[in-house]
Motif scaffolding. Structure first.
Motif, mmCIF file in Angstrom:
data_model
loop_
_atom_site.group_PDB
_atom_site.id
_atom_site.type_symbol
_atom_site.label_atom_id
_atom_site.label_comp_id
_atom_site.label_asym_id
_atom_site.label_seq_id
_atom_site.Cartn_x
_atom_site.Cartn_y
_atom_site.Cartn_z
ATOM 1 N N THR A 3 2.060 1.892 -3.402
ATOM 2 C CA THR A 3 0.979 2.490 -4.202
ATOM 3 C C THR A 3 0.883 3.980 -3.906
ATOM 4 N N SER A 4 0.974 4.322 -2.631
ATOM 5 C CA SER A 4 0.881 5.739 -2.266
ATOM 6 C C SER A 4 2.048 6.531 -2.876
ATOM 7 N N LYS B 252 0.839 -1.220 0.000
ATOM 8 C CA LYS B 252 0.000 0.000 0.000
ATOM 9 C C LYS B 252 0.864 1.256 0.000
ATOM 10 N N ARG C 246 8.329 6.976 -9.301
ATOM 11 C CA ARG C 246 8.310 5.784 -10.145
ATOM 12 C C ARG C 246 9.009 4.652 -9.398
ATOM 13 N N ARG D 272 3.592 5.844 -5.628
ATOM 14 C CA ARG D 272 3.307 6.000 -7.073
ATOM 15 C C ARG D 272 2.260 7.077 -7.304
ATOM 16 N N GLU D 273 1.240 7.088 -6.444
ATOM 17 C CA GLU D 273 0.189 8.116 -6.599
ATOM 18 C C GLU D 273 0.747 9.523 -6.439
ATOM 19 N N GLN D 274 1.857 9.624 -5.711
ATOM 20 C CA GLN D 274 2.466 10.948 -5.506
ATOM 21 C C GLN D 274 3.493 11.280 -6.585
ATOM 22 N N GLY D 275 3.554 10.418 -7.605
ATOM 23 C CA GLY D 275 4.404 10.739 -8.764
ATOM 24 C C GLY D 275 5.772 10.087 -8.748
#
Ligand code: BTN
Length: 332
Positions: A42-43, A39, A50, A45-48
């Protein structure tokens, strides 16, 4: 004490590692489940950021956006550093105003408020502070030093020094401080500091130290400003990761702050004098309608300047300093 997010702790592990790192191993190290690590990734990645997942090998950080994101600072600053918790905003009226509002709502010592742009950025003496969105660092630190009011201006010196040290470490260039609150690089203003406080009966309840640090503004933009200005980009010819610059400044601010806490303000002051652009020089200080001319003899532990004038040595607590033209040319 403020605890960093799990995403910040996972990012720290990814930064420490040169190759991929297994989710299981990170989960064990952090004392959480493997699913929780998933998780956190994922967070990120959601914040940009890579983050690559490689079958049977684990996660590897490929790239980060060059912005001052809280998670990037959490991953780089030691727990307890000034700058944590960090709050990042796309736009604010002013980070100093936000810090003050949050201080009144109970925000903790060390909290930092950073904005990509300000609609009412404030400079000293009622001036505006301008910067194109996303080009620079605009941030305010909230401090609860428990100091007498007369000492809080020392924080101008501390933060100016933190900027100098960070910039020197990153670029190899040596910025200078111009009392009371400016940092200069190659003859242009690189950063300004605005210290504001709330106090009761001679004690500072909280202090807000706001910093505007020019990072990636180009020459054309800088030339459009009223006074000579510099940015890290204009001085080095390269664009800088603002998140890394902020982390470097906050790390230095923490070191200096700890020196003060250990009673070593003599060291802080000695370094401030070494980095001073005006020590020993003939200057004019303008304070309202009053003009004073003299030679700068030093600075006091309260952040005041000692000026040798025809009428004796004066202790100056604020004002705008102008250097004699021949001195300015020597420095540039
Ligand atoms: C000066 O040189 O006049 C001080 C400028 C300080 C500007 C910074 S930008 C971030 C923080 N928020 C503000 O509104 N002002 C300070």
């Amino acid at each position: 004490m403020y605890a960093p997010s799990l995403a910040g702790r996972v990012l720290r592990l990814l930064l420490e590692s040169t190759g991929p790192r297994s989710g299981q191993e990170m989960a064990g190290k952090l004392g959480v489940s493997r699913a929780a690590v998933g998780k956190a990734v994922t967070s990120l990645r959601e914040q940009g950021l890579r983050v690559e997942a490689r079958p049977r090998l684990g996660y590897q950080l490929q790239e980060e956006p060059p912005d001052p994101l809280p998670v990037r600072l959490e991953a780089r600053l030691r727990p307890g550093s000034l700058g944590l918790p960090l709050y990042h905003y796309a736009e604010l009226d002013s980070t100093n105003l936000e810090a003050r509002r949050q201080a009144e709502a109970g925000a903790v010592h060390g909290a930092c408020f950073v904005a990509e742009s300000q609609t009412a950025g404030r400079g000293r003496l009622g001036r505006a502070w301008l910067a194109p969105p996303g080009s620079s660092l605009l941030f305010s630190l909230l401090l609860r030093p428990g100091w007498p009011l007369k000492r809080v201006f020392l924080l101008n010196n501390v933060i100016s020094l933190a900027v100098c040290r960070a910039v020197e470490n990153l670029t190899g260039l040596c910025p200078l401080v111009k009392w009371p609150n400016d940092v200069f690089l190659r003859g242009g203003k690189l950063a300004g500091v605005l210290t504001e406080f709330m106090g009761r009966s001679e004690m500072a309840e909280h202090v807000v130290v706001g910093v505007g640090l020019n990072v990636n503004q180009d020459e054309d933009y800088l030339a459009s400003l009223e006074s000579p200005a510099a940015s890290l980009f204009s001085a080095t010819g390269q664009l800088w990761d603002r998140g890394l610059v902020l982390a470097a400044v906050l790390a230095q601010a923490t070191t200096l702050w700890l020196q003060l806490a250990e009673g070593r303000e003599d060291r802080v002051l000695a370094e401030y004098q070494e980095r001073s652009m005006i020590l020993g020089r003939e200057i004019t200080v303008k304070d309202g309608d009053e003009l004073r001319k003299g030679r700068v003899e030093g600075f006091t532990p309260e952040g005041n300047m000692l000026l040798v004038t025809e009428r004796g040595t004066l202790t100056i607590s604020h004002g705008d300093v102008t250097l004699a033209k021949h001195d300015l040319e020597k420095i540039i």
